[in-house]
Design a protein around this motif. Structure first.
Motif, PDB file in Angstrom:
ATOM      1  N   PHE A  51     117.462 -16.404  -0.234  1.00  0.00           N
ATOM      2  CA  PHE A  51     117.313 -17.484  -1.212  1.00  0.00           C
ATOM      3  C   PHE A  51     117.903 -18.768  -0.638  1.00  0.00           C
ATOM      4  CE2 PHE A  51     117.498 -13.520  -3.524  1.00  0.00           C
ATOM      5  CZ  PHE A  51     116.453 -13.637  -4.432  1.00  0.00           C
ATOM      6  N   GLY A 210     119.727 -19.161  -7.067  1.00  0.00           N
ATOM      7  CA  GLY A 210     119.238 -18.486  -8.266  1.00  0.00           C
ATOM      8  C   GLY A 210     118.441 -17.251  -7.891  1.00  0.00           C
ATOM      9  N   VAL A 211     118.826 -16.093  -8.430  1.00  0.00           N
ATOM     10  CA  VAL A 211     118.134 -14.849  -8.113  1.00  0.00           C
ATOM     11  C   VAL A 211     117.460 -14.313  -9.369  1.00  0.00           C
ATOM     12  CG1 VAL A 211     119.811 -14.344  -6.307  1.00  0.00           C
ATOM     13  CG2 VAL A 211     120.117 -13.338  -8.561  1.00  0.00           C
ATOM     14  N   SER A 212     116.487 -13.448  -9.167  1.00  0.00           N
ATOM     15  CA  SER A 212     115.711 -12.915 -10.278  1.00  0.00           C
ATOM     16  C   SER A 212     116.474 -11.821 -11.019  1.00  0.00           C
ATOM     17  CB  SER A 212     114.391 -12.343  -9.752  1.00  0.00           C
ATOM     18  OG  SER A 212     114.653 -11.238  -8.894  1.00  0.00           O
ATOM     19  N   GLU A 213     116.000 -11.490 -12.194  1.00  0.00           N
ATOM     20  CA  GLU A 213     116.640 -10.430 -12.979  1.00  0.00           C
ATOM     21  C   GLU A 213     116.504  -9.066 -12.317  1.00  0.00           C
ATOM     22  OE1 GLU A 213     112.878  -9.604 -16.018  1.00  0.00           O
ATOM     23  OE2 GLU A 213     114.662 -10.655 -16.725  1.00  0.00           O
ATOM     24  N   GLN A 214     115.480  -8.884 -11.473  1.00  0.00           N
ATOM     25  CA  GLN A 214     115.323  -7.623 -10.768  1.00  0.00           C
ATOM     26  C   GLN A 214     116.395  -7.423  -9.709  1.00  0.00           C
ATOM     27  OE1 GLN A 214     112.794  -9.742 -11.295  1.00  0.00           O
ATOM     28  NE2 GLN A 214     111.506  -8.603 -12.731  1.00  0.00           N
ATOM     29  N   MET A 215     116.983  -8.526  -9.238  1.00  0.00           N
ATOM     30  CA  MET A 215     117.956  -8.454  -8.150  1.00  0.00           C
ATOM     31  C   MET A 215     119.395  -8.624  -8.579  1.00  0.00           C
ATOM     32  SD  MET A 215     117.078  -9.951  -4.509  1.00  0.00           S
ATOM     33  CE  MET A 215     118.744  -9.393  -4.189  1.00  0.00           C
ATOM     34  N   VAL A 216     119.646  -9.292  -9.683  1.00  0.00           N
ATOM     35  CA  VAL A 216     121.008  -9.721  -9.999  1.00  0.00           C
ATOM     36  C   VAL A 216     121.974  -8.545 -10.109  1.00  0.00           C
ATOM     37  CG1 VAL A 216     120.618  -9.740 -12.513  1.00  0.00           C
ATOM     38  CG2 VAL A 216     122.393 -11.200 -11.493  1.00  0.00           C
ATOM     39  N   ALA A 248     121.004 -16.369 -17.878  1.00  0.00           N
ATOM     40  CA  ALA A 248     119.937 -16.944 -17.072  1.00  0.00           C
ATOM     41  C   ALA A 248     119.819 -18.446 -17.314  1.00  0.00           C
ATOM     42  CB  ALA A 248     118.608 -16.270 -17.389  1.00  0.00           C
ATOM     43  N   GLY A 252     114.921 -19.006 -15.668  1.00  0.00           N
ATOM     44  CA  GLY A 252     114.879 -17.552 -15.732  1.00  0.00           C
ATOM     45  C   GLY A 252     115.605 -16.855 -14.591  1.00  0.00           C
ATOM     46  N   THR A 253     116.400 -17.602 -13.829  1.00  0.00           N
ATOM     47  CA  THR A 253     117.147 -17.009 -12.725  1.00  0.00           C
ATOM     48  C   THR A 253     118.647 -17.006 -13.052  1.00  0.00           C
ATOM     49  OG1 THR A 253     117.352 -19.132 -11.586  1.00  0.00           O
ATOM     50  CG2 THR A 253     115.453 -17.757 -11.032  1.00  0.00           C
ATOM     51  N   TYR A 254     119.380 -16.204 -12.283  1.00  0.00           N
ATOM     52  CA  TYR A 254     120.825 -16.078 -12.476  1.00  0.00           C
ATOM     53  C   TYR A 254     121.541 -16.726 -11.293  1.00  0.00           C
ATOM     54  CZ  TYR A 254     119.651 -12.860 -16.210  1.00  0.00           C
ATOM     55  OH  TYR A 254     119.143 -12.314 -17.358  1.00  0.00           O
TER      56      TYR A 254
END
Length: 375
Positions: A51, A210-216, A248, A252-254
């Protein structure tokens, strides 16, 4: 009749000359299909995600004076390093100094009154104890003493406040860092309306991504990560995950914060950074080019070459990383795996190994270089 016989003989001769000889069939020559192979070897493979972010200071503060006033001196300019507690600038304290002298005089007078009231009270307390003074008269003396003492405390508080304001006319740095902005000049008026100085602590740098919810949930605080800053080093630097936002953003990222040591001050604020998070890793794993592995009818397999015969071998795959894939089951060391031409051959087909002209095929395995000798 004689002429007819001659004609018949001529016709026979012509017919015999036009007859074609029977051709002997020639068996069609067969050629084996050419393929390229590589030897099975081991190496390291990781599943990672990268990222982008920018380098930012670990802390940044804007300094404003507690007491507004005309600037009488400043001691640091943009780019200067400053220690925590160092005096940055001063504002005129003349009016405060005058107020302090007035309050000190009032304090001294009030203290004298309080001391006299105390002495009078103590003397009359003896008379009261001997029955020579009425209770009402003693109460009046006690009230005079208490009033003088209260006035003294009030003036003491005023005095301390003015002394603090005078001290605040000298503005000090709240942190150690680098001056990035100076907004004061000698003679200018400094107030809380605009920063007099901006200071950044760049001894530690942070990079936010910022990372996705699948990765956080695969990232942990304290985890070591590689941070690529090409403007600083061709090799990645090591950072540490310092915080993970529990909520988020609007995108929509964390938000993940990664910190890096910058004691050498090589990392400048605003530099582009690439942060790589490794979610899983395997060492001493069998790794092949992704194109060598085929999947059809829910079966995953590769082709290996044994004695110029292509053999279909089912495999179990693991980590995938770009053009590389881990083989967890199915292959053994020194097997020759088909890497080019595998989509055109069948199980049991005779093949011809035709590797590159240098007779060496290298497999891009991190930390490992595998060589295969072709036929």
């Amino acid at each position: 009749m004689k002429r007819i016989g001659v004609l018949l003989m001529t016709v026979c001769v012509l017919l015999s000359g036009c007859t074609k000889k029977e051709e002997t069939p020639v068996e069609e020559e067969k050629f084996a299909r050419a393929v390229q192979t590589t030897a099975v070897g081991t190496g390291q493979i990781a599943n990672d995600f990268t990222f982008s972010g920018k380098a930012a200071p670990s802390r940044e503060v804007s300094v404003v004076p507690t007491i507004p006033g005309k600037v009488t001196a400043f001691h640091y300019d943009v780019g200067d390093a400053v220690a925590e507690g160092a005096e940055l600038f001063t504002v005129d304290s003349t009016d405060l100094q005058n107020n302090l002298r007035s309050v000190e005089a009032n304090y001294n007078a009030t203290k004298l009154q309080a001391d006299n009231a105390k002495t009078t009270l103590e003397s009359n307390q003896i008379l009261y104890d001997e029955g020579m003074l009425a209770k009402a008269d003693l109460d009046k003396l006690q009230l005079a003493y208490d009033t003088a003492q209260a006035n003294l405390v009030s003036i003491q508080i005023q005095k301390e406040n003015i002394e603090k304001n005078i001290a605040d006319c000298s503005v000090h740095s709240p942190i150690a860092g680098i001056i990035t902005q100076r907004g004061v000049e000698i003679g200018s008026f400094a107030s809380q309306g605009s920063p007099a100085y901006t200071i950044m602590d760049v001894s530690t740098i942070k990079v936010e991504v910022g990372v996705s919810e699948q990765m956080v949930n695969q990232i942990k605080v304290g985890e070591k990560v590689d941070v690529q800053l090409t403007a600083v080093s061709p090799e990645p630097l090591q950072g540490t995950v310092s915080s993970i936002s529990p909520t988020a953003t609007q995108a929509g990222t964390y938000t993940i914060k990664v910190t890096l040591n910058n004691s050498r001050k090589l990392i400048k604020v605003g530099m582009l950074a690439e942060v790589k998070f490794v979610t899983e890793m395997a060492s001493n794993a069998v790794v092949l080019p992704r194109e060598a592995v085929l999947t059809k009818d829910d079966e995953t397999y590769v082709y290996v070459v044994e004695n110029d015969i292509a053999k279909k071998v089912p495999v179990v795959t693991g980590i995938e990383s770009g053009e590389r894939i881990e083989i967890k089951e199915g292959l053994t060391a020194d097997m020759q795996v088909v890497t080019k031409g595998q989509t055109y051959i069948t199980d049991g087909e005779q093949v011809r190994v035709s590797n590159p002209q240098d007779d060496v095929l290298r497999v891009p395995i991190e930390g490992t270089e595998i060589q295969h000798k072709g036929e």
